[in-house]
Motif scaffolding. Sequence first.
Motif, PDB file in Angstrom:
ATOM      1  N   ARG A  54     -48.304 -86.778  39.902  1.00 47.60           N
ATOM      2  CA  ARG A  54     -49.463 -87.172  40.706  1.00 47.60           C
ATOM      3  C   ARG A  54     -50.677 -86.264  40.537  1.00 47.60           C
ATOM      4  NH1 ARG A  54     -44.890 -88.937  42.716  1.00 47.60           N
ATOM      5  NH2 ARG A  54     -44.863 -90.935  43.846  1.00 47.60           N
ATOM      6  N   GLU A  55     -50.498 -85.116  39.933  1.00 52.25           N
ATOM      7  CA  GLU A  55     -51.590 -84.170  39.750  1.00 52.25           C
ATOM      8  C   GLU A  55     -51.753 -83.874  38.265  1.00 52.25           C
ATOM      9  OE1 GLU A  55     -51.066 -80.706  42.233  1.00 52.25           O
ATOM     10  OE2 GLU A  55     -49.970 -81.889  43.745  1.00 52.25           O
ATOM     11  N   ASP A  56     -52.988 -83.968  37.774  1.00 55.31           N
ATOM     12  CA  ASP A  56     -53.231 -83.706  36.355  1.00 55.31           C
ATOM     13  C   ASP A  56     -52.937 -82.255  35.984  1.00 55.31           C
ATOM     14  OD1 ASP A  56     -54.024 -86.300  36.025  1.00 55.31           O
ATOM     15  OD2 ASP A  56     -56.162 -85.874  35.908  1.00 55.31           O
ATOM     16  N   VAL A  57     -53.195 -81.344  36.896  1.00 56.52           N
ATOM     17  CA  VAL A  57     -52.969 -79.927  36.642  1.00 56.52           C
ATOM     18  C   VAL A  57     -52.198 -79.347  37.825  1.00 56.52           C
ATOM     19  CG1 VAL A  57     -54.027 -77.680  36.195  1.00 56.52           C
ATOM     20  CG2 VAL A  57     -55.098 -79.762  35.305  1.00 56.52           C
ATOM     21  N   VAL A  58     -51.092 -78.681  37.533  1.00 60.05           N
ATOM     22  CA  VAL A  58     -50.212 -78.184  38.591  1.00 60.05           C
ATOM     23  C   VAL A  58     -50.063 -76.670  38.487  1.00 60.05           C
ATOM     24  CG1 VAL A  58     -47.852 -78.204  39.497  1.00 60.05           C
ATOM     25  CG2 VAL A  58     -48.936 -80.354  38.771  1.00 60.05           C
ATOM     26  N   ASP A  59     -50.333 -75.997  39.597  1.00 60.75           N
ATOM     27  CA  ASP A  59     -49.955 -74.596  39.785  1.00 60.75           C
ATOM     28  C   ASP A  59     -48.789 -74.591  40.760  1.00 60.75           C
ATOM     29  OD1 ASP A  59     -52.030 -73.410  38.194  1.00 60.75           O
ATOM     30  OD2 ASP A  59     -53.427 -73.855  39.814  1.00 60.75           O
ATOM     31  N   TRP A  60     -47.702 -73.956  40.366  1.00 58.65           N
ATOM     32  CA  TRP A  60     -46.492 -74.073  41.189  1.00 58.65           C
ATOM     33  C   TRP A  60     -45.627 -72.831  41.034  1.00 58.65           C
ATOM     34  CZ3 TRP A  60     -41.280 -73.982  40.238  1.00 58.65           C
ATOM     35  CH2 TRP A  60     -40.446 -74.493  41.260  1.00 58.65           C
ATOM     36  N   GLU A  61     -44.985 -72.459  42.129  1.00 54.63           N
ATOM     37  CA  GLU A  61     -44.035 -71.367  42.091  1.00 54.63           C
ATOM     38  C   GLU A  61     -42.911 -71.663  43.075  1.00 54.63           C
ATOM     39  OE1 GLU A  61     -43.803 -66.473  42.526  1.00 54.63           O
ATOM     40  OE2 GLU A  61     -45.733 -67.516  42.574  1.00 54.63           O
ATOM     41  N   GLN A  83     -48.570 -72.485  35.632  1.00 48.07           N
ATOM     42  CA  GLN A  83     -49.986 -72.195  35.854  1.00 48.07           C
ATOM     43  C   GLN A  83     -50.821 -73.146  35.003  1.00 48.07           C
ATOM     44  OE1 GLN A  83     -50.439 -68.030  34.904  1.00 48.07           O
ATOM     45  NE2 GLN A  83     -49.740 -67.368  36.912  1.00 48.07           N
ATOM     46  N   GLY A  84     -51.613 -73.967  35.663  1.00 46.26           N
ATOM     47  CA  GLY A  84     -52.481 -74.900  34.962  1.00 46.26           C
ATOM     48  C   GLY A  84     -51.724 -75.852  34.055  1.00 46.26           C
ATOM     49  N   PHE A  85     -50.549 -76.321  34.494  1.00 45.58           N
ATOM     50  CA  PHE A  85     -49.689 -77.142  33.640  1.00 45.58           C
ATOM     51  C   PHE A  85     -49.986 -78.624  33.808  1.00 45.58           C
ATOM     52  CE2 PHE A  85     -45.819 -79.622  32.879  1.00 45.58           C
ATOM     53  CZ  PHE A  85     -45.590 -79.289  31.549  1.00 45.58           C
ATOM     54  N   THR A  86     -50.056 -79.342  32.703  1.00 50.98           N
ATOM     55  CA  THR A  86     -50.231 -80.789  32.689  1.00 50.98           C
ATOM     56  C   THR A  86     -49.025 -81.437  32.030  1.00 50.98           C
ATOM     57  OG1 THR A  86     -52.639 -80.628  32.556  1.00 50.98           O
ATOM     58  CG2 THR A  86     -51.648 -82.704  31.849  1.00 50.98           C
ATOM     59  N   SER A  87     -48.352 -82.313  32.743  1.00 51.06           N
ATOM     60  CA  SER A  87     -47.219 -83.047  32.192  1.00 51.06           C
ATOM     61  C   SER A  87     -47.736 -84.253  31.415  1.00 51.06           C
ATOM     62  CB  SER A  87     -46.295 -83.512  33.321  1.00 51.06           C
ATOM     63  OG  SER A  87     -45.244 -84.304  32.819  1.00 51.06           O
ATOM     64  N   THR A  88     -47.294 -84.390  30.172  1.00 51.70           N
ATOM     65  CA  THR A  88     -47.732 -85.500  29.342  1.00 51.70           C
ATOM     66  C   THR A  88     -46.521 -86.276  28.809  1.00 51.70           C
ATOM     67  OG1 THR A  88     -47.748 -84.123  27.349  1.00 51.70           O
ATOM     68  CG2 THR A  88     -49.815 -84.290  28.592  1.00 51.70           C
ATOM     69  N   PRO A  89     -46.700 -87.603  28.612  1.00 52.13           N
ATOM     70  CA  PRO A  89     -47.899 -88.366  28.955  1.00 52.13           C
ATOM     71  C   PRO A  89     -48.011 -88.542  30.464  1.00 52.13           C
ATOM     72  CG  PRO A  89     -46.162 -89.862  28.304  1.00 52.13           C
ATOM     73  CD  PRO A  89     -45.615 -88.470  28.090  1.00 52.13           C
ATOM     74  N   ARG A  90     -49.225 -88.823  30.915  1.00 53.48           N
ATOM     75  CA  ARG A  90     -49.368 -89.179  32.319  1.00 53.48           C
ATOM     76  C   ARG A  90     -48.662 -90.508  32.564  1.00 53.48           C
ATOM     77  NH1 ARG A  90     -49.149 -85.642  34.702  1.00 53.48           N
ATOM     78  NH2 ARG A  90     -50.180 -86.425  36.569  1.00 53.48           N
ATOM     79  N   PRO A  91     -48.213 -90.778  33.774  1.00 54.32           N
ATOM     80  CA  PRO A  91     -47.538 -92.048  34.044  1.00 54.32           C
ATOM     81  C   PRO A  91     -48.388 -93.254  33.647  1.00 54.32           C
ATOM     82  CG  PRO A  91     -47.238 -90.543  35.882  1.00 54.32           C
ATOM     83  CD  PRO A  91     -48.225 -89.890  34.958  1.00 54.32           C
ATOM     84  N   LEU A  92     -47.718 -94.323  33.257  1.00 48.98           N
ATOM     85  CA  LEU A  92     -48.395 -95.559  32.895  1.00 48.98           C
ATOM     86  C   LEU A  92     -49.293 -96.029  34.031  1.00 48.98           C
ATOM     87  CD1 LEU A  92     -48.666 -98.003  30.922  1.00 48.98           C
ATOM     88  CD2 LEU A  92     -46.725 -99.026  32.171  1.00 48.98           C
ATOM     89  N   ASP A  93     -50.552 -96.325  33.703  1.00 52.42           N
ATOM     90  CA  ASP A  93     -51.539 -96.760  34.704  1.00 52.42           C
ATOM     91  C   ASP A  93     -51.749 -95.719  35.795  1.00 52.42           C
ATOM     92  OD1 ASP A  93     -51.862 -99.280  33.408  1.00 52.42           O
ATOM     93  OD2 ASP A  93     -50.060-100.015  34.407  1.00 52.42           O
ATOM     94  N   ASP A  94     -51.414 -94.468  35.498  1.00 51.74           N
ATOM     95  CA  ASP A  94     -51.502 -93.378  36.468  1.00 51.74           C
ATOM     96  C   ASP A  94     -50.726 -93.713  37.746  1.00 51.74           C
ATOM     97  OD1 ASP A  94     -52.436 -90.740  36.805  1.00 51.74           O
ATOM     98  OD2 ASP A  94     -53.977 -91.412  38.210  1.00 51.74           O
TER      99      ASP A  94
END
Length: 385
Positions: free
Chosen positions: A145-152, A160-171
């Motif tokens: 749900r988030e293009d860029v994730v900071d998580w611990e 840090q600043g992680f983007t999961s690809t590909p983004r879900p179909l049709d977001d």
Amino acid sequence: MQFGVFSVSDITRDPVSGETPSEAERIDAIVQIAQKAEEVGLDVFAIGEHHNPPFFSSAPTTLLAAIAATTKKLVVSTATTLITTNDPVRIAEEYAMLQHLAKGRMDLMLGRGNTAPVYPWFGADIRQSLPLALENYNLLHRLWREDVVDWEGKFRTPLQGFTSTPRPLDDLPPFVWHGSIRTPEIAEQAAYYGDGFFANNIFWPKEHYMRLIKFYRQRFAHYGHGTEKQAIVGLGGQAYIAKRSQDAINEFRPYFNEAPVYGHGPRMEDFMAQTPLSVGSPQEVIDKTLTFREHFGDYQRQMFLMDHAGLPLKTVLNQLDLLGEEVVPVLRKEIEARQDPETAKPPTHAVRLKAKYGDGPARQPRPNANRGDNVTGGSPYQDSE
């Protein structure tokens, strides 16, 4: 209502012929079973995840992608994706890719699994299985749900600043079911996020699942996702069908008696009386399945276990003919006539797409140019602010 079949991917000796299929034969057979499910008019096929003999489904997304490529309407799903021992980053990537390849005809069911040794194989501690399930899904939910994730968190390295690809179909993230046999915390998790709750509904008396589903419905409404009637519920089931009831009992008895899970235990008749197992004529299976709605309320998905305990492929395909031609059409008609109009529709990609975007276009993420270091800092997509 969606109807389908699910498999635990067991490779079991046929107690009648004495033959044990090879892994290659069983993998080929499961693809045929999924294709047959679509042919006879079923909606969903799901496969479990196991990493040990005598099971073959260690790579569900690979298998489901192959099935999606050879079908046109069938929704492919899982009968458990292990949220505890899979890295949520890999789940996010692999199932988003499957979603694209299946053109939205997919979802998945998360669970902790029932094979204790799998935890150390993947570097996890079974004593932390519930906290792992909760934390890992919190991350997975954000990754979709988030293009860029900071998580611990506690159980994996920070992001840090992680983007999961590909983004879900049709977001639009894949729909998630949370499967549980006995754990109210998982029902609570499903309710908190507004996700679906799937009750195995095979081994236990109905009262056990009635408590879990009632709790999930109450908490779904508590978190503001809708009324209790609008909660998204799926059920398992187990059936063996023949034109004549006595033939079904005689044919299935040797498989029941030798089944790895309940074989050499209760009499089949006692197990049928105390659990959702249906063995009999099409009408008897219809009648018993209709009682599920009486016990659990209106629900969105009914899955049947049909290929276990060593049943040969030919028998399973014949079972699917009977299920698709004589059982499911009657169940569809009867359930539609009885269903409360407030009941939510099954969570297909099309239904959820309409709910998110209405008649407007869906978001289609387009990346900015690669800067050379594959580190983006901010959002890497052109439509980001």
